[in-house]
Enzyme design. Structure first.
Site, PDB file in Angstrom:
ATOM      1  N   GLY A  89     -16.918  78.608  26.714  1.00 59.18           N
ATOM      2  CA  GLY A  89     -15.499  78.322  26.792  1.00 59.18           C
ATOM      3  C   GLY A  89     -14.715  79.465  26.169  1.00 59.18           C
ATOM      4  N   ARG A  90     -13.494  79.159  25.723  1.00 55.80           N
ATOM      5  CA  ARG A  90     -12.672  80.198  25.109  1.00 55.80           C
ATOM      6  C   ARG A  90     -12.865  80.301  23.611  1.00 55.80           C
ATOM      7  NH1 ARG A  90      -7.143  79.737  25.722  1.00 55.80           N
ATOM      8  NH2 ARG A  90      -7.170  77.731  26.775  1.00 55.80           N
ATOM      9  N   GLU A  93     -14.366  83.634  21.856  1.00 58.33           N
ATOM     10  CA  GLU A  93     -13.579  84.866  21.765  1.00 58.33           C
ATOM     11  C   GLU A  93     -12.794  84.937  20.467  1.00 58.33           C
ATOM     12  OE1 GLU A  93     -11.063  84.871  25.234  1.00 58.33           O
ATOM     13  OE2 GLU A  93      -9.458  83.800  24.211  1.00 58.33           O
ATOM     14  N   CYS A 119     -23.012  80.573  28.369  1.00 53.25           N
ATOM     15  CA  CYS A 119     -21.742  81.021  28.933  1.00 53.25           C
ATOM     16  C   CYS A 119     -21.117  82.117  28.067  1.00 53.25           C
ATOM     17  CB  CYS A 119     -20.822  79.825  29.140  1.00 53.25           C
ATOM     18  SG  CYS A 119     -19.496  80.119  30.324  1.00 53.25           S
ATOM     19  N   HIS A 120     -19.987  81.856  27.406  1.00 52.15           N
ATOM     20  CA  HIS A 120     -19.349  82.854  26.555  1.00 52.15           C
ATOM     21  C   HIS A 120     -19.867  82.819  25.115  1.00 52.15           C
ATOM     22  CE1 HIS A 120     -16.604  83.025  29.959  1.00 52.15           C
ATOM     23  NE2 HIS A 120     -16.103  84.136  29.459  1.00 52.15           N
ATOM     24  N   TYR A 139     -22.357  84.288  30.747  1.00 52.63           N
ATOM     25  CA  TYR A 139     -21.446  84.302  31.876  1.00 52.63           C
ATOM     26  C   TYR A 139     -21.392  85.749  32.380  1.00 52.63           C
ATOM     27  CZ  TYR A 139     -17.467  83.464  34.832  1.00 52.63           C
ATOM     28  OH  TYR A 139     -16.657  83.371  35.926  1.00 52.63           O
TER      29      TYR A 139
END
Length: 193
Positions: A89-90, A93, A119-120, A139
């Site tokens: 997800g975000r 980051e 993923c992330h 990802y």
């Protein structure tokens, strides 16, 4: 091998499936999962996002469920945990900007404890210097970050996972069955029929 104590690092706009499914699956097989977010305490929530693949050049994003944390970030002592999970997800980051997050991740990498990232999630591993010399996936947009962090990028289908020693990675939530099965194998978890 008995129950393991697993730390799950999350943040606001973590991918809904990638936090909910592993959290519930690992509890289901008898492990203790402590889900934490920097700056938040047990009982507080993080927002989640649903990422989907709908034919656009990148994933779409929609609001997901709220996810309730069951442990407080400030109480975490990495040495007390057997394994680490980093959903995508975000959240990755920005949680990777937190020095304490990087210190925690570094502990798991140096101690060669099982780490699962999807993923992330590998953004956090890259920032912590935990990918050097490791074969992994993520990802697809993270390929440059993985390679710049010294990781060896492995191209796999979206429903597959990669294992390199203690590290289990996957590109996105369609890989949950393989990613979680491989993580359970690395943990030494035996499931009786």
């Amino acid at each position: 091998m008995g129950s393991k104590k697993i730390l799950m690092l999350v943040g606001d706009y973590v991918e809904d499936y990638e936090v909910m499914v592993p959290f519930q699956a690992l509890l289901m097989v008898g492990h203790a999962v402590h889900a934490v977010c920097p700056g938040k305490k047990a009982g507080e929530r993080v927002r989640t996002a649903v990422h989907d693949f709908e034919g656009d050049q990148t994933y779409s994003e929609k609001p997901g469920h709220n996810f309730t944390l069951n442990a407080s970030f400030d109480d975490i002592k990495a040495a007390e945990f057997d394994a680490l999970v980093i959903p995508g997800g975000r959240a990755p980051e920005y949680i990777r900007l937190n020095p304490e997050v990087l210190e925690i991740v570094g502990h798991f990498a140096r101690a060669n404890k099982p780490i699962a990232a999807i993923c992330h999630g590998p953004q956090v591993l890259a920032a912590a210097g935990a990918l050097a010399g490791k074969a992994c996936t993520a990802y697809p947009a993270l390929k440059p970050e993985v390679e710049n962090a010294g990781g060896r990028w492995v191209e796999v289908e979206v429903d597959q996972a990669v294992v390199d020693g203690n590290l289990v990675t996957a590109p996105a939530w369609p890989a949950h069955p393989e990613w979680l099965a491989k993580f359970l194998h690395v943990l030494g978890t035996k499931i009786e029929p």
